[in-house]
Design a protein around this motif. Structure first.
Motif, PDB file in Angstrom:
ATOM      1  N   PRO A   1       2.788   4.373  -1.067  1.00 48.95           N
ATOM      2  CA  PRO A   1       2.640   5.203  -2.273  1.00 48.95           C
ATOM      3  C   PRO A   1       3.756   4.964  -3.298  1.00 48.95           C
ATOM      4  O   PRO A   1       3.520   5.025  -4.500  1.00 48.95           O
ATOM      5  CB  PRO A   1       2.712   6.630  -1.733  1.00 48.95           C
ATOM      6  CG  PRO A   1       2.307   6.527  -0.315  1.00 48.95           C
ATOM      7  CD  PRO A   1       2.737   5.174   0.159  1.00 48.95           C
TER       8      PRO A   1
ATOM      9  N   ARG B   1       0.822  -1.218   0.000  1.00 47.28           N
ATOM     10  CA  ARG B   1       0.000   0.000   0.000  1.00 47.28           C
ATOM     11  C   ARG B   1       0.850   1.260   0.000  1.00 47.28           C
ATOM     12  O   ARG B   1       0.346   2.363  -0.019  1.00 47.28           O
ATOM     13  CB  ARG B   1      -0.896   0.005   1.241  1.00 47.28           C
ATOM     14  CG  ARG B   1      -2.098  -0.909   1.112  1.00 47.28           C
ATOM     15  CD  ARG B   1      -3.254  -0.358   1.934  1.00 47.28           C
ATOM     16  NE  ARG B   1      -2.808   0.103   3.243  1.00 47.28           N
ATOM     17  CZ  ARG B   1      -3.025  -0.547   4.381  1.00 47.28           C
ATOM     18  NH1 ARG B   1      -3.682  -1.669   4.358  1.00 47.28           N
ATOM     19  NH2 ARG B   1      -2.603  -0.060   5.520  1.00 47.28           N
TER      20      ARG B   1
ATOM     21  N   ILE C   1       2.866   1.840  -5.144  1.00 45.48           N
ATOM     22  CA  ILE C   1       1.719   2.096  -6.021  1.00 45.48           C
ATOM     23  C   ILE C   1       2.163   2.845  -7.276  1.00 45.48           C
ATOM     24  O   ILE C   1       1.773   2.517  -8.389  1.00 45.48           O
ATOM     25  CB  ILE C   1       0.629   2.896  -5.267  1.00 45.48           C
ATOM     26  CG1 ILE C   1       0.094   2.043  -4.106  1.00 45.48           C
ATOM     27  CG2 ILE C   1      -0.496   3.308  -6.208  1.00 45.48           C
ATOM     28  CD1 ILE C   1      -0.855   2.790  -3.190  1.00 45.48           C
ATOM     29  N   THR C   2       3.016   3.855  -7.059  1.00 35.90           N
ATOM     30  CA  THR C   2       3.521   4.624  -8.202  1.00 35.90           C
ATOM     31  C   THR C   2       4.233   3.710  -9.194  1.00 35.90           C
ATOM     32  O   THR C   2       3.983   3.761 -10.402  1.00 35.90           O
ATOM     33  CB  THR C   2       4.513   5.701  -7.712  1.00 35.90           C
ATOM     34  OG1 THR C   2       3.886   6.480  -6.706  1.00 35.90           O
ATOM     35  CG2 THR C   2       4.952   6.596  -8.859  1.00 35.90           C
TER      36      THR C   2
ATOM     37  N   VAL D   1       1.734   1.375 -10.989  1.00 36.34           N
ATOM     38  CA  VAL D   1       0.911   2.067 -11.993  1.00 36.34           C
ATOM     39  C   VAL D   1       1.714   2.288 -13.269  1.00 36.34           C
ATOM     40  O   VAL D   1       1.263   1.974 -14.375  1.00 36.34           O
ATOM     41  CB  VAL D   1       0.388   3.409 -11.446  1.00 36.34           C
ATOM     42  CG1 VAL D   1      -0.183   4.269 -12.572  1.00 36.34           C
ATOM     43  CG2 VAL D   1      -0.676   3.168 -10.378  1.00 36.34           C
TER      44      VAL D   1
END
Ligand code: ADP
Ligand code: MG
Lengths: 324, 247
Positions: A8, A6, A11-12, A15
């Motif tokens: 960031p 989780r 996640i970056t 993505v």
């Protein structure tokens, strides 16, 4: 483990890793690469603005210079990729080191005005020095030469997908480096200087030297971003150094919430580029809508988007997620 | 032996003379108080001693070394720390971070840029020790701005102690505190004076007369008296200028 996924940062990376699968056919690859490049620029710049509290409106100077140096090295010294990129970073760090000798002693509005004047000076040099920079037309013919690793093997990056992943890897390395820096003793001193420079001095820190270091670091990342941008566009131009454009990176940081969140500039850069592209395809006057958005954010979200949601904190010591 | 010495310090602000011909010696290991009415030039003298202001003329010697005109951080490195009349701490970070930054500077680790501060065990342990000594261990991780005023004052003293100075300059450490808190600071000053030299600017005469080895009285930028608490109490000039007849 779940905490890890989780994060960031994770996640970056996730993505951008899978993004091409969705946008390749739609023709948004160049745009996505541009976003990653601006993230590198904005994240490096945030070391100066968010963590050290120095408002430079002239960082287009380093972005633009990085692009030119990349092209110039390619065309005059070595037709490669690594050396031009490293050369751009080094050169921008050196320029920052020189202008930093007097900039680091300034603060607030004086600092800001000086940076605007400096970028405008470099804009004119780039614009008028036809023979070297290509003047108004820009410096064309910048290539994406295959990456070679000590002559052992090489990877082509001319294709848009391979260049995407090349920039992606540099983005990952940059973000991890910056994350480490922000949480290191150096990062803690920069943030202390921002909060209370007199106290920092009275603890024995040479605050002017630390501010100088922050400037040089941010310029090195700007130079890196500029070089990547030049290879993306196959050219280098004076435009990013113009004083009206050199503040774009400031807006990205503020929109995303870089003053209170490490990850703010990621969101800010993505939103900035998306809005520019979507609205500018509808109307010439995209800056007008952009201005409205800024007004909205300043009125309702003064700490930027991530600042509003309070995911972590710029002190680097209150992150919701610690374990990386 | 004098640890710090000022020689003929002069400081003007426009037409105003804040310090005139100040020559004092701070004895090593002692507690020296500087007293005098508001505007006497006490804070200005601290500012000059620590390099925040440059004197118009005169010299500052620390352990016989001329430090006049040195930048603040160089002077601090020699072993001088200072607390301020108006609270001067880092508000946006935790009390732990405040102290940690001071220890980190003393250990000269500020330029490390790849390892997290979490992993510098020696620094973190020393910061914990200081927090325990000043009694703020239980609030070390809350935002500093949420500390009570008294605890903020204590934290600032903690920051200066974490620097492990040879000489500590304290500018009105009890100002704005209720008398119970004043007592706490007074006891604390006495305790730490066993290991370092202290100069304290203080208005509370109860504090001054009980803790001081030497008292220096400033009036309109000039030193008008110097001596033991008894001598100062008996000094007529001081009585008129400042004390207005205590006892
Ligand atoms: N930076 C400054 N600029 C102008 N005047 C100052 C400055 N600092 C102090 N002063 C003046 O110098 C005088 C002495 O001030 P200060 O040293 O703060 O006194 P004290 O600490 O004894 O109350 C005061 O009249 C004050 O207004
Ligand atoms: Mg004062």
């Amino acid at each position: 483990m779940v905490r890890y996924f989780r994060h960031p940062m994770f996640i970056t990376f996730a993505v951008f890793l899978i993004l091409p699968a969705f946008i390749m056919k739609l023709g948004f690859m160049t745009l996505a690469i541009e976003v990653m490049i601006w993230i590198i620029f904005a994240m490096g710049y945030n070391i100066l603005l968010g963590y050290t509290g120095l408002p430079s409106f002239g960082h287009g100077l380093f972005f633009g210079t990085g692009a030119y140096i990349c092209g110039l090295i390619q065309q005059h010294i070595i037709a490669g990729t690594w050396i031009p990129i490293l050369g751009s970073m080094l050169f921008c760090g050196m320029i920052a080191g020189i202008v930093g000798l007097f900039l680091a002693r300034k603060r607030g509005i004086y600092f800001a005005l000086l940076t605007i004047a400096l970028t405008q000076l470099f804009f004119f040099i780039a614009f008028l020095w036809d023979g070297v920079t290509g003047g108004e037309d820009g410096l064309m013919g910048i290539e994406r030469y295959a990456l070679t690793f000590f002559g052992l093997f090489s990877i082509p990056i001319e294709g848009i997908l391979s260049y995407y992943y090349f920039v992606f890897v540099i983005l990952m390395v940059s973000l991890i480096l910056l994350w480490k820096m922000v949480h290191s003793p150096l990062g803690s001193v920069l943030y202390a200087t921002k909060q209370n420079e007199v106290r920092a001095k009275y603890l024995g820190y040479n605050s002017v030297l630390y501010k100088w270091i922050a400037l040089v670091i941010s310029a090195i990342f700007a130079g890196l971003a500029g070089a990547l941008y030049a290879m993306l566009m196959h050219g280098a131009f004076a435009n990013p150094m113009h004083w009206t454009k050199s503040g774009d990176v400031v807006m990205m940081v503020l929109i995303g919430g870089g003053l209170t969140n490490f990850f703010g500039p990621i969101l800010g850069a993505a939103i900035f580029i998306a809005i520019r592209d979507i609205i500018s395809s509808i109307t010439e006057h995209w800056y007008l809508f952009y201005g409205l958005l800024i007004v909205f954010i300043i009125l309702f979200l003064p700490e930027g988007i991530l600042g509003y949601f309070r995911v972590g904190h710029a002190s680097g010591r209150e992150e919701v997620l610690e374990e990386v | 032996m004098a640890i710090l010495e000022t020689a003929n310090i002069e400081k003007h602000f426009g037409g105003l003379i804040a310090n005139r011909d100040i020559s004092i010696k701070i004895e090593e290991g002692a507690i020296t108080s500087i007293i005098g009415p508001n505007g006497a030039g006490k804070t200005t003298l601290f500012n000059i001693m620590t390099g925040l202001y440059k004197p118009d003329s005169g010299r500052i010697l620390f352990q016989e070394q001329d430090i006049t005109g040195w930048p603040i951080h160089k002077i601090v490195e020699l072993g001088i720390a200072r607390s301020f009349q108006v609270l001067n701490i880092f508000n946006e970070i935790s009390p732990f971070e405040n102290i940690r930054l001071a220890v980190q500077s003393r250990k000269k680790k500020g330029f490390h840029f790849l390892r997290s501060t979490k992993y510098f065990d020696d620094i973190n342990e020393e910061a914990e020790t200081v927090l325990a000594e000043i009694g703020l261990a239980s609030v070390k991780n809350i935002p500093t701005k949420e500390l009570s005023y008294g605890n903020k004052r204590i934290l600032e003293i903690g920051i200066t102690l974490a620097s492990e100075p040879k000489l500590l300059l304290m500018d009105e450490p009890t100002s704005g505190l209720p008398s119970s808190e004043t007592e706490r600071i007074k006891e604390f000053i006495k305790k730490i004076s066993e290991r370092l030299t202290i100069v304290v600017i203080e208005h509370d005469m109860n504090v001054v007369l009980t803790i001081s080895d030497t008292i220096t009285v400033l009036h309109q930028g000039r030193v008008i008296a110097q001596g033991s608490p008894e001598e100062i109490k008996a000094n007529n000039q001081v009585q008129e200028a400042y004390l207005g007849g205590i006892d």
